[in-house]
Enzyme design. Structure first.
Site, PDB file in Angstrom:
ATOM      1  N   ASP A   1       0.852  -1.191   0.000  1.00  0.00           N
ATOM      2  CA  ASP A   1       0.000   0.000   0.000  1.00  0.00           C
ATOM      3  C   ASP A   1       0.895   1.251   0.000  1.00  0.00           C
ATOM      4  OD1 ASP A   1      -2.400   1.414   0.236  1.00  0.00           O
ATOM      5  OD2 ASP A   1      -2.340   1.383   2.436  1.00  0.00           O
TER       6      ASP A   1
ATOM      7  N   ASP B   1       2.996   4.996  -5.394  1.00  0.00           N
ATOM      8  CA  ASP B   1       2.241   6.233  -5.187  1.00  0.00           C
ATOM      9  C   ASP B   1       3.154   7.430  -5.441  1.00  0.00           C
ATOM     10  OD1 ASP B   1       0.764   8.367  -4.477  1.00  0.00           O
ATOM     11  OD2 ASP B   1       0.297   7.708  -2.437  1.00  0.00           O
TER      12      ASP B   1
ATOM     13  N   GLU C   1      -1.493   5.966  -8.858  1.00  0.00           N
ATOM     14  CA  GLU C   1      -2.456   6.964  -8.371  1.00  0.00           C
ATOM     15  C   GLU C   1      -2.316   8.287  -9.107  1.00  0.00           C
ATOM     16  OE1 GLU C   1      -3.007   7.271  -4.115  1.00  0.00           O
ATOM     17  OE2 GLU C   1      -3.644   9.360  -4.246  1.00  0.00           O
TER      18      GLU C   1
ATOM     19  N   GLY D   1      -7.663   8.439   7.091  1.00  0.00           N
ATOM     20  CA  GLY D   1      -7.812   8.743   8.509  1.00  0.00           C
ATOM     21  C   GLY D   1      -9.268   8.793   8.954  1.00  0.00           C
TER      22      GLY D   1
ATOM     23  N   GLY E   1      -8.814   5.680   1.196  1.00  0.00           N
ATOM     24  CA  GLY E   1      -9.483   6.520   2.198  1.00  0.00           C
ATOM     25  C   GLY E   1     -10.962   6.252   2.329  1.00  0.00           C
TER      26      GLY E   1
ATOM     27  N   ASN F   1     -10.287   0.569  -0.225  1.00  0.00           N
ATOM     28  CA  ASN F   1      -9.310   0.449   0.860  1.00  0.00           C
ATOM     29  C   ASN F   1      -9.900   0.825   2.218  1.00  0.00           C
ATOM     30  OD1 ASN F   1      -7.519  -0.035  -1.187  1.00  0.00           O
ATOM     31  ND2 ASN F   1      -6.091   1.577  -0.621  1.00  0.00           N
ATOM     32  N   ILE F   2      -9.690  -0.060   3.178  1.00  0.00           N
ATOM     33  CA  ILE F   2     -10.220   0.173   4.526  1.00  0.00           C
ATOM     34  C   ILE F   2      -9.134  -0.143   5.558  1.00  0.00           C
ATOM     35  CG2 ILE F   2     -11.939  -0.593   6.224  1.00  0.00           C
ATOM     36  CD1 ILE F   2     -13.769  -1.203   3.761  1.00  0.00           C
TER      37      ILE F   2
HETATM   38  P1  13P Z   1      -8.880   4.834   5.555  1.00  0.00           P
HETATM   39  O1  13P Z   1      -8.012   5.709   6.396  1.00  0.00           O
HETATM   40  O2  13P Z   1     -10.116   5.545   5.144  1.00  0.00           O
HETATM   41  O3  13P Z   1      -9.165   3.527   6.192  1.00  0.00           O
HETATM   42  O4  13P Z   1      -8.073   4.540   4.192  1.00  0.00           O
HETATM   43  C1  13P Z   1      -7.153   3.488   4.125  1.00  0.00           C
HETATM   44  C2  13P Z   1      -6.354   3.533   2.865  1.00  0.00           C
HETATM   45  O5  13P Z   1      -6.656   4.183   1.897  1.00  0.00           O
HETATM   46  C3  13P Z   1      -5.147   2.700   2.832  1.00  0.00           C
HETATM   47  O6  13P Z   1      -4.394   2.927   1.691  1.00  0.00           O
HETATM   48  O1  G3H Z   2      -3.241   5.017   3.676  1.00  0.00           O
HETATM   49  C1  G3H Z   2      -2.677   4.723   4.700  1.00  0.00           C
HETATM   50  C2  G3H Z   2      -3.025   3.486   5.421  1.00  0.00           C
HETATM   51  O2  G3H Z   2      -4.096   3.697   6.298  1.00  0.00           O
HETATM   52  C3  G3H Z   2      -1.820   2.954   6.112  1.00  0.00           C
HETATM   53  O3  G3H Z   2      -1.558   3.655   7.263  1.00  0.00           O
HETATM   54  O4  G3H Z   2       0.815   4.281   6.996  1.00  0.00           O
HETATM   55  O5  G3H Z   2      -0.275   4.298   9.255  1.00  0.00           O
HETATM   56  O6  G3H Z   2       0.230   2.138   8.091  1.00  0.00           O
HETATM   57  P1  G3H Z   2      -0.098   3.592   7.939  1.00  0.00           P
HETATM   58 ZN    ZN Z   3      -4.499   4.904   0.896  1.00  0.00          ZN
END
Ligand code: 13P
Ligand code: G3H
Ligand code: ZN
Length: 312
Positions: free
Chosen positions: A83, A105, A135, A182, A215, A257-258
């Site tokens: 990710d 990204d 992206e 977030g 997000g 994504n969650i």
């Molecule tokens: P959230 O912060 O909405 O869960 O998004 C997660 C995300 O996009 C990870 O890449």
């Molecule tokens: O988009 C970000 C994801 O929620 C990952 O979060 O970088 O804190 O692991 P992190």
């Molecule tokens: Zn993300």
């Protein structure tokens, strides 16, 4: 079955009008909660690992946890995805280290530079049978150590997507339509609304091509209230309404994504446990209900938001 790429998952999701859940994993309980729900609901799944997750848990531990999930759920199609890969080296390390999908990204870079970096990752990834998410557009919020303010975020320009996809050869594209990372996605008192017009314009430019939404936590108020009730302070935490995510999942959006929702479920549950059992100190006792609540939250997402249950 061994780890899969997202290729077949996305082809079926596009045609079937549903989306695959991409859940961030950082420890064993999160991996277990997600994969147990997916196995029971027969939902293909993407387990994704950020740079921060690799720094926290170590690449090898995360890969081995995912391998354990495969061993425990042999029928479940699982893709292991990087990710927000920040650069070529991180993507290469994950490609060499067993991942089946990576995200590069470079969305904060100028268009031409984003194309150049993405193309380099695509070439290396494809040589190794790995797929690439890229992206275009900038989401607000915090991801790893990068913080983007709402003012500096920008929606994807639909007129750029076809050229970007063609020149980079990427396999899926994350776009910005008003989601953000977030737990504070919209100002309290404002109406949360995704820009479906931007999404549909992008879809038209790249027919048949899988689109990704980052997000996309909905920030369940049940867990925000639980956190606030048991000693936390998260006033004004607001997410994406689930009916809007469901609508997106019916379109060309194939991956949603969650992460934040998993964190809220885990933190709320643990806060409640400690408040109600101040004498307890065995991590298994508080991680067990946290894992169970992650599992039920993921089950709800699969069935009521993503629509990918029964598709494995
Ligand atoms: P959230 O912060 O909405 O869960 O998004 C997660 C995300 O996009 C990870 O890449
Ligand atoms: O988009 C970000 C994801 O929620 C990952 O979060 O970088 O804190 O692991 P992190
Ligand atoms: Zn993300």
């Amino acid at each position: 079955m061994p780890l899969v790429t997202t290729k077949e998952m996305f082809e079926k999701a596009y045609k079937g009008g549903y989306a695959i859940g991409a859940f961030n994993v950082n420890n064993m309980e999160i991996v277990q909660g997600i994969t147990e729900a997916c196995a029971e609901e027969k939902a293909p799944v993407i387990l994704q690992v950020s740079k921060g997750a690799r720094a926290y848990a170590n690449h090898n531990y995360l890969v081995k946890l995912v391998e354990a999930a495969i061993a425990c759920n042999p029928e479940l199609p699982i893709a292991l995805h990087l990710d927000h890969g920040p650069d070529f080296e991180t993507c290469k390390s994950c490609i060499d280290g067993g991942f089946t999908s990576v995200m590069i990204d470079a969305s904060s870079k100028p268009f031409a530079e984003n194309i150049e970096i993405t193309k380099k990752v695509v070439e290396y990834a494809h040589e190794h049978g790995v797929v690439v998410e890229a992206e275009l557009g900038t989401l607000a919020g915090v991801e790893d150590d990068v913080k983007v303010s709402a003012e500096d975020s920008s929606y994807t320009h639909p007129e750029e997507v076809a050229e970007f996809v063609e020149k980079t050869g990427c396999d899926s594209l994350a776009i910005a339509i008003g989601t953000s990372h977030g737990a504070y996605k919209f100002k309290p008192g404002t109406k949360p609304q995704l820009r479906f017009d931007v999404l549909h314009e992008c879809e038209k430019m790249i027919p048949g091509f899988p689109i990704v939404l980052h997000g996309s936590s909905s920030v369940p108020q049940e867990y925000v209230e639980m956190i606030n009730k048991f000693g936390g302070a998260m006033p004004g935490a607001i997410g994406i309404p689930e009916d809007q995510l469901r609508e997106a999942a019916r379109s060309a959006v194939c991956k949603i994504n969650i992460d934040s929702d998993l964190r809220l479920a885990m933190t709320g549950t643990i806060r409640q446990f400690f408040a109600e059992h101040p004498d307890k100190f065995d991590p298994r006792e508080y991680l067990k209900p946290a894992r169970a609540n992650i599992k039920e939250m993921v089950r709800h997402k699969l069935i009521d938001v993503l629509g990918c249950n029964g598709k494995a």
